[in-house]
Scaffold this motif. Structure first.
Motif, PDB file in Angstrom:
ATOM      1  N   MET A  77       1.051  -2.310  13.929  1.00 29.57           N
ATOM      2  CA  MET A  77       0.061  -1.735  13.014  1.00 29.57           C
ATOM      3  C   MET A  77       0.543  -1.714  11.564  1.00 29.57           C
ATOM      4  N   ILE A  78       1.680  -1.137  11.303  1.00 27.67           N
ATOM      5  CA  ILE A  78       2.131  -0.922   9.931  1.00 27.67           C
ATOM      6  C   ILE A  78       2.605  -2.220   9.286  1.00 27.67           C
ATOM      7  N   ARG A  79       3.445  -2.962   9.958  1.00 30.06           N
ATOM      8  CA  ARG A  79       4.012  -4.188   9.383  1.00 30.06           C
ATOM      9  C   ARG A  79       2.947  -5.250   9.080  1.00 30.06           C
ATOM     10  N   PRO A  80       2.025  -5.542  10.002  1.00 29.67           N
ATOM     11  CA  PRO A  80       0.993  -6.533   9.673  1.00 29.67           C
ATOM     12  C   PRO A  80       0.097  -6.101   8.517  1.00 29.67           C
ATOM     13  N   GLN A  81      -0.212  -4.811   8.433  1.00 29.97           N
ATOM     14  CA  GLN A  81      -1.051  -4.323   7.335  1.00 29.97           C
ATOM     15  C   GLN A  81      -0.331  -4.474   5.992  1.00 29.97           C
ATOM     16  N   ALA A  82       0.941  -4.150   5.957  1.00 30.12           N
ATOM     17  CA  ALA A  82       1.708  -4.298   4.715  1.00 30.12           C
ATOM     18  C   ALA A  82       1.810  -5.774   4.321  1.00 30.12           C
ATOM     19  N   LYS A  83       1.965  -6.643   5.310  1.00 34.55           N
ATOM     20  CA  LYS A  83       2.033  -8.077   5.036  1.00 34.55           C
ATOM     21  C   LYS A  83       0.700  -8.571   4.475  1.00 34.55           C
ATOM     22  N   ARG A  84      -0.392  -8.115   5.034  1.00 30.59           N
ATOM     23  CA  ARG A  84      -1.729  -8.513   4.563  1.00 30.59           C
ATOM     24  C   ARG A  84      -1.963  -8.029   3.132  1.00 30.59           C
ATOM     25  N   GLN A  85      -1.581  -6.790   2.830  1.00 32.00           N
ATOM     26  CA  GLN A  85      -1.746  -6.259   1.481  1.00 32.00           C
ATOM     27  C   GLN A  85      -0.915  -7.051   0.472  1.00 32.00           C
ATOM     28  N   LYS A  86       0.271  -7.488   0.875  1.00 34.20           N
ATOM     29  CA  LYS A  86       1.126  -8.287  -0.003  1.00 34.20           C
ATOM     30  C   LYS A  86       0.468  -9.634  -0.289  1.00 34.20           C
ATOM     31  N   GLU A  87      -0.134 -10.248   0.734  1.00 32.45           N
ATOM     32  CA  GLU A  87      -0.824 -11.524   0.547  1.00 32.45           C
ATOM     33  C   GLU A  87      -2.021 -11.371  -0.390  1.00 32.45           C
TER      34      GLU A  87
END
Length: 111
Positions: free
Chosen positions: A39-49
């Protein structure tokens, strides 16, 4: 059995209860790890993109806003973008409401 023996047995910690504590601690660590990786890691990765995409916008790009408005970037400002949605029709949109290019949208529809 004497009273002293019964009291000593009752006050001594059972070997199984210590293992139960460790298993519940390990279970809590596993739950936190699952939440982080799914949950947390994929969301942070998406926000960075998304942030990287918005920083790379340039004049002439065809984009889609969060409200579904298709347009072509005419001007870039610090926090806003001027989009031309039709010939001679320009609107000012917050930069954070732009999510993807129009080309990305057509590729997703083709799939």
């Amino acid at each position: 059995m004497t009273l002293a023996t019964v009291l000593l047995q009752a006050s001594a910690p059972a070997g199984g209860s210590m293992g139960g504590q460790w298993s519940s601690i390990i279970m809590m660590i596993a739950i936190v790890a699952i939440f982080y990786f799914f949950m947390i890691r994929p969301q942070a990765k998406r926000q960075k993109e998304i942030r990287k995409f918005r920083e790379g916008l340039s004049v002439g790009d065809k984009v889609v806003t969060a409200g579904g408005i298709y347009g072509k970037i005419k001007e870039l400002k610090e926090n806003a973008v001027i989009l031309e949605v039709s010939e001679g029709v320009r609107i000012k949109v917050d930069k954070s409401s732009i999510y993807q290019t129009a080309a990305d949208t057509t590729q997703q529809e083709a799939k």
